[in-house]
Design an enzyme around this catalytic site. Structure first.
Site, PDB file in Angstrom:
ATOM      1  CD  GLU A 171      -2.944  -1.140   2.279  1.00  0.00           C
ATOM      2  OE1 GLU A 171      -3.993  -1.790   2.193  1.00  0.00           O
ATOM      3  OE2 GLU A 171      -2.587  -0.558   3.334  1.00  0.00           O
ATOM      4  CG  HIS A 191      -8.509   0.032   3.143  1.00  0.00           C
ATOM      5  ND1 HIS A 191      -7.673   0.972   2.579  1.00  0.00           N
ATOM      6  CD2 HIS A 191      -7.718  -0.777   3.893  1.00  0.00           C
ATOM      7  CE1 HIS A 191      -6.435   0.733   2.986  1.00  0.00           C
ATOM      8  NE2 HIS A 191      -6.435  -0.323   3.773  1.00  0.00           N
TER       9      HIS A 191
END
Length: 244
Positions: free
Chosen positions: A143, A176
């Site tokens: 990420e 997410h």
């Protein structure tokens, strides 16, 4: 944007969508080996195996494509190592503050505490402890490479900090898929972007991100013990308070 960066972004997106192809392949192989693909246990294990495999492969691809940058000598604008270490450690507390502040705002807006995304991840970890490696280490590294080094870093050259951090943090939050807590994830994205632009070292937000995820996992795994400890501690404070 560099060609390598585009390949990394495509690899990351492919990893996120690969479950629809990878899991059926593993189930097919399981069937050839004599296992029952319709079994819930086999289906769960297939999901876990593919999750770990896809994350590991994507990380290897990213590190391979970034190998030249990692071998480059330290840029003049990079913060020195001792200061970077200080910011990496301080970044953990900065992340906790940002998360707490965002949580307070969410509660004021009527958003219930607790993340469905976190609950699903913890269910996976409880059933398959190896998933901790993905959640606490591989996931945060990927990420930070994708959302901070590539997306934020590329935008920062043209748009400056605030707009770049806003765009990359919103993308980070949406990725997410926990839309009720977009503010929470975006606040973390802003924090990690700040750490990156402040030190010019991607390892700094990576360290803070890994530490934050590890902290959340540890807290969730020991939730019952923490509640028990709080109750005992509360009793002690009431006892002491009676003499003050």
């Amino acid at each position: 944007m560099k060609k390598e960066y585009w390949i990394i972004i495509i690899a990351y997106i492919a990893m996120q969508l690969s479950t629809f192809v990878g899991v059926p392949v593993i189930l097919f192989i399981a069937g050839l080996l004599g296992y029952n693909p319709a079994s819930k246990a086999i289906q769960f294990q297939s999901n876990v195996i593919w999750l770990i495999f896809s994350f590991v492969v994507t990380l290897i691809i990213c590190l391979f494509l970034l190998r030249k940058e990692m071998r480059n000598p330290m840029r003049s604008d990079m913060m020195n190592i001792p200061s970077s270490i200080g910011w990496a450690i301080g970044g953990i507390f900065l992340s906790l503050f940002a998360q707490t502040f965002a949580g307070i705002i969410e509660r004021l807006l009527g958003i219930e505490a607790g993340s469905e995304n976190t609950e699903q991840i913890m269910q996976l970890i409880n059933a398959a402890p190896l998933v901790i490696i993905v959640v606490s280490m591989i996931g945060p590294i990927l990420e930070e490479i994708v959302f901070r080094k590539i997306i934020f870093g590329s935008l920062y050259k043209r748009l400056g900090f605030f707009i770049s951090a806003l765009i990359s943090s919103l993308i980070f939050a949406v990725a997410h898929r926990d839309f009720s807590h977009i503010l929470l994830y975006a606040s973390m994205g802003f924090t990690f972007a700040f750490l990156y632009v402040r030190t010019k070292r991607i390892l700094v937000p990576i360290f803070a991100h890994v530490a934050m995820n590890s902290f959340v996992v540890i807290m969730q795994l020991n939730y019952d013990r923490i509640i028990e400890w709080q109750e005992k501690y509360s009793g002690v404070t009431h006892f002491i308070g009676g003499f003050l």
